[in-house]
Design an enzyme around this catalytic site. Sequence first.
Site, PDB file in Angstrom:
ATOM      1  N   VAL A  12       0.816  -1.214   0.000  1.00  0.00           N
ATOM      2  CA  VAL A  12       0.000   0.000   0.000  1.00  0.00           C
ATOM      3  C   VAL A  12       0.850   1.265   0.000  1.00  0.00           C
ATOM      4  O   VAL A  12       0.321   2.368   0.107  1.00  0.00           O
ATOM      5  CB  VAL A  12      -0.983   0.023   1.194  1.00  0.00           C
ATOM      6  CG1 VAL A  12      -1.968  -1.111   1.095  1.00  0.00           C
ATOM      7  CG2 VAL A  12      -0.259   0.009   2.515  1.00  0.00           C
ATOM      8  N   LEU A  14       3.535   4.100   1.406  1.00  0.00           N
ATOM      9  CA  LEU A  14       3.676   4.748   2.715  1.00  0.00           C
ATOM     10  C   LEU A  14       2.400   5.496   3.068  1.00  0.00           C
ATOM     11  O   LEU A  14       2.338   6.723   3.038  1.00  0.00           O
ATOM     12  CB  LEU A  14       4.869   5.702   2.732  1.00  0.00           C
ATOM     13  CG  LEU A  14       6.214   5.076   2.973  1.00  0.00           C
ATOM     14  CD1 LEU A  14       7.300   6.137   3.040  1.00  0.00           C
ATOM     15  CD2 LEU A  14       6.222   4.250   4.237  1.00  0.00           C
ATOM     16  N   HIS A  15       1.355   4.748   3.349  1.00  0.00           N
ATOM     17  CA  HIS A  15       0.074   5.323   3.724  1.00  0.00           C
ATOM     18  C   HIS A  15      -0.262   4.891   5.140  1.00  0.00           C
ATOM     19  O   HIS A  15       0.090   3.804   5.570  1.00  0.00           O
ATOM     20  CB  HIS A  15      -1.023   4.860   2.765  1.00  0.00           C
ATOM     21  CG  HIS A  15      -0.751   5.285   1.358  1.00  0.00           C
ATOM     22  ND1 HIS A  15      -0.937   6.572   0.920  1.00  0.00           N
ATOM     23  CD2 HIS A  15      -0.257   4.606   0.294  1.00  0.00           C
ATOM     24  CE1 HIS A  15      -0.600   6.656  -0.344  1.00  0.00           C
ATOM     25  NE2 HIS A  15      -0.175   5.474  -0.749  1.00  0.00           N
ATOM     26  N   ALA A  16      -0.953   5.706   5.868  1.00  0.00           N
ATOM     27  CA  ALA A  16      -1.477   5.463   7.215  1.00  0.00           C
ATOM     28  C   ALA A  16      -0.574   4.615   8.113  1.00  0.00           C
ATOM     29  O   ALA A  16       0.389   5.119   8.662  1.00  0.00           O
ATOM     30  CB  ALA A  16      -2.881   4.897   7.141  1.00  0.00           C
TER      31      ALA A  16
END
Length: 88
Positions: A12, A14-16
């Site tokens: 995904v 570098l998200h959340a």
Amino acid sequence: MPEIKVKIGSPVGLHARPAGLFVKAAAKHGGSVTIGRPGADPVDARSVLSVLSLTIGHGEEVVLRAEGENADTALAELSQLLVSDLDA
């Protein structure tokens, strides 16, 4: 300032959650740590909002830079995090 280029391993990007884990690890190092795309202005790797603003996806290359007493150690540890699946 030492630097290293790394490809993002998290599916995904570098998200959340992956960004949060990376920022937490970057904050443990005493000196300055930055992250950014090659050829672009880097951001503070200890700021989750700054890291999220980069919208870095899976497989993208980033440049990590570190300054301070343990810069090489910081780069080694943080680059290992980035190539792994931080979302697992």
